[in-house]
Design an enzyme around this catalytic site. Structure first.
Site, mmCIF file in Angstrom:
data_model
loop_
_atom_site.group_PDB
_atom_site.id
_atom_site.type_symbol
_atom_site.label_atom_id
_atom_site.label_comp_id
_atom_site.label_asym_id
_atom_site.label_seq_id
_atom_site.Cartn_x
_atom_site.Cartn_y
_atom_site.Cartn_z
ATOM 1 N N GLU A 187 -3.556 6.176 1.164
ATOM 2 C CA GLU A 187 -3.351 4.796 1.574
ATOM 3 C C GLU A 187 -4.250 4.419 2.567
ATOM 4 O O GLU A 187 -4.690 4.966 3.583
ATOM 5 C CB GLU A 187 -2.116 4.717 2.250
ATOM 6 N N LYS B 136 0.770 -1.323 0.041
ATOM 7 C CA LYS B 136 0.096 0.028 -0.012
ATOM 8 C C LYS B 136 0.738 1.326 -0.007
ATOM 9 O O LYS B 136 0.592 2.287 -0.716
ATOM 10 C CB LYS B 136 -0.864 -0.038 1.249
ATOM 11 N N THR B 137 1.975 1.318 0.911
ATOM 12 C CA THR B 137 2.829 2.528 0.989
ATOM 13 C C THR B 137 3.496 2.845 -0.305
ATOM 14 O O THR B 137 3.363 3.945 -0.784
ATOM 15 C CB THR B 137 3.625 2.529 2.121
#
Length: 478
Positions: free
Chosen positions: A165, A121-122
């Site tokens: 995010e 995600k990051t």
């Protein structure tokens, strides 16, 4: 922009635990919207210092007196119910928002690209925001990690889109209704919240239903089986994927691939990031960028210069040819992907791993052992509790027991893909990692500090200890 401190003026939002990576990003966006923000935390860090420079009032420690005329109090799952500020907010009848409520408020009030998934995600969200910024779309971004390009974990943009995010750890991603919902992959990663993989799938299914457009990796079998995907992407040639990578070359200094959209080759993509997992993340960026009408050349230009987020294969130093790398990997899939990427550099890989949470270590014990076997040397340190207490069933699945399990696997060859026999050590004291590591290192090694806890705080000491060891030898040699 540096604002004047608000002093003891009433604030619009008060954040309990404002220095956290997710909380501080939200506070920064609210400050950028000319709102008054206050907060408290037990200690200072780079996030609190940045927020103070922007005008936030931040107090040390938690005390009810910090709530000065505050109509809204924000807390996160990490804040206990008996926190004095949270208790005072309840007693005074103040509006209390969970961190995810603030994110949902921001995300649902503008076109949002929500990046969700168990892993990646990051990197995906920061690469997304970076590429859109490079292409001139000037997005706002809320990221779960620090990004050098904008010196922090958030940026206030002038464009219409918000790149966010979206965390699934507590199921709160169902509060979002994004214009574009990205799902990188789905696994069980938070057994402290979810009882089964089926519960995790249900949360992602609801998130997908609430997204106007779903962009997802069809290489993840769970996504392919359960998620209605509008725009799929694939490294493995999935027949239903619109965006695909072919002629892939994984190199020690980056990744090359030809990118296809349907039956048309868009062109070549060159990444500075290593490994298949990062190429997959980049395909998500390509898919979203193309949906937004960007030319592939503009997307590729942005991705080619993106250097990654901090704590994602972040190089922290080099001594005597030994490179020290910090990586947030704390799930077996992430560890395996990071070690595989590290092996591309054709160097001896030394993995220092701090398990994160008793529940995760116990639930995925065997998977963790398998994931660490590709390392040439593995050093394990005690579990970082993240506020958990060990419960029934956790007692036998300690970090020391995990080290022994990796050692047993390396001897028997169980589950080993390559003929690697790692030397495995257990270091019971985190402060002694630096001296233990310095004694084991060889010139040219690649050292990975793996985990989501506080292991990375020992990296400066490890670099210093190894420098102190080798510099006298260099003097003698000269």
């Amino acid at each position: 922009m540096v604002k004047r401190h608000i002093g003891r003026q009433p604030s619009d939002f008060h954040f309990i635990g404002i220095g956290g990576i997710g909380m501080s990003a939200l506070a920064q966006i609210l400050l950028g919207q000319e709102l008054q923000v206050s907060g408290s935390d037990l200690s200072d860090n780079s996030c609190t210092r940045r927020l103070r420079d922007m005008g936030a009032r931040i107090d040390r420690g938690h005390d009810a007196k910090h709530l000065v005329g505050t109509p809204r109090v924000v807390y996160s799952t990490a804040i206990k119910s008996d926190n004095p500020e949270l208790a005072a907010a309840r007693d005074r009848g103040l509006t209390i928002w969970h961190r995810s409520d603030v994110l949902a408020h921001l995300a649902n009030s503008q076109p949002c690209i929500g990046v969700a998934g168990t892993h990646g995600k990051t990197t995906t969200s920061s690469a997304m925001a970076y590429t859109l910024l490079d292409a001139g779309l000037d997005p706002t971004a809320i990221i779960g990690g620090e990004v050098d390009a904008w010196q922090g974990n958030a940026r206030c943009g002038g464009g219409s889109h918000l790149v966010a995010e979206v965390d699934e750890s507590d199921g709160s991603l169902v509060k979002l209704h994004p214009e574009i919902g990205v799902i990188t992959n789905i696994e069980l990663d938070h057994p402290d919240h979810f009882q089964s993989l089926e519960q995790v799938i249900d949360v992602f299914v609801q998130y997908a239903r609430q997204s106007q457009l779903v962009v997802a990796s069809l290489d993840c079998p769970i996504i392919a089986a359960h998620i209605p995907v509008d725009v799929g992407y694939s490294l493995d040639g999935h027949p239903e994927a619109r965006i695909r990578a072919q002629n892939i070359r994984y190199l020690g200094d980056g990744t090359l691939a030809d990118i296809w959209e349907g039956d048309r080759c868009l062109g070549a993509l060159h990444l500075r990031l290593l490994g298949a997992h990062n190429l997959s993340n980049a395909l998500a960026v390509v898919a979203v960028g193309r949906h937004l009408g960007l030319e592939f050349t503009a997307i590729a230009a942005g991705l080619a210069t993106f250097g990654g987020a901090r704590r994602r294969f972040e190089r922290r130093g080099q001594v005597n040819g030994v490179t020290f790398v910090d990586d947030y990997a704390h799930h077996p899939t992430e560890i395996a992907a990071t070690l595989k990427a590290a092996k591309l550099q054709q160097r001896r890989v030394v993995a220092v791993f701090q398990p994160h949470r008793y529940s995760r270590t116990a639930s995925l014990f065997e998977e963790f052992a398998i994931s660490l076997t590709p390392a040439d040397v593995a050093i394990l340190v005690p579990i970082y509790s993240a506020g958990e207490s060990p419960t029934l069933g956790h007692e036998a699945r300690t970090a020391e027991a995990l080290a022994q399990r990796v050692r047993d696997m390396s001897v028997t060859g169980t589950h080993r893909v390559e003929a690697v026999r790692p030397s495995v050590y257990y270091e019971p004291e985190l402060q002694h990692v630096s001296t233990r590591l310095a004694a084991l290192l060889q010139e040219g090694d690649l050292v990975l500090f793996l985990g989501a806890g506080n292991l990375n705080q020992s990296i400066p000491a490890a670099i210093a200890a190894y420098r102190d060891l080798v510099e006298p030898l260099e003097v003698l040699a000269s």
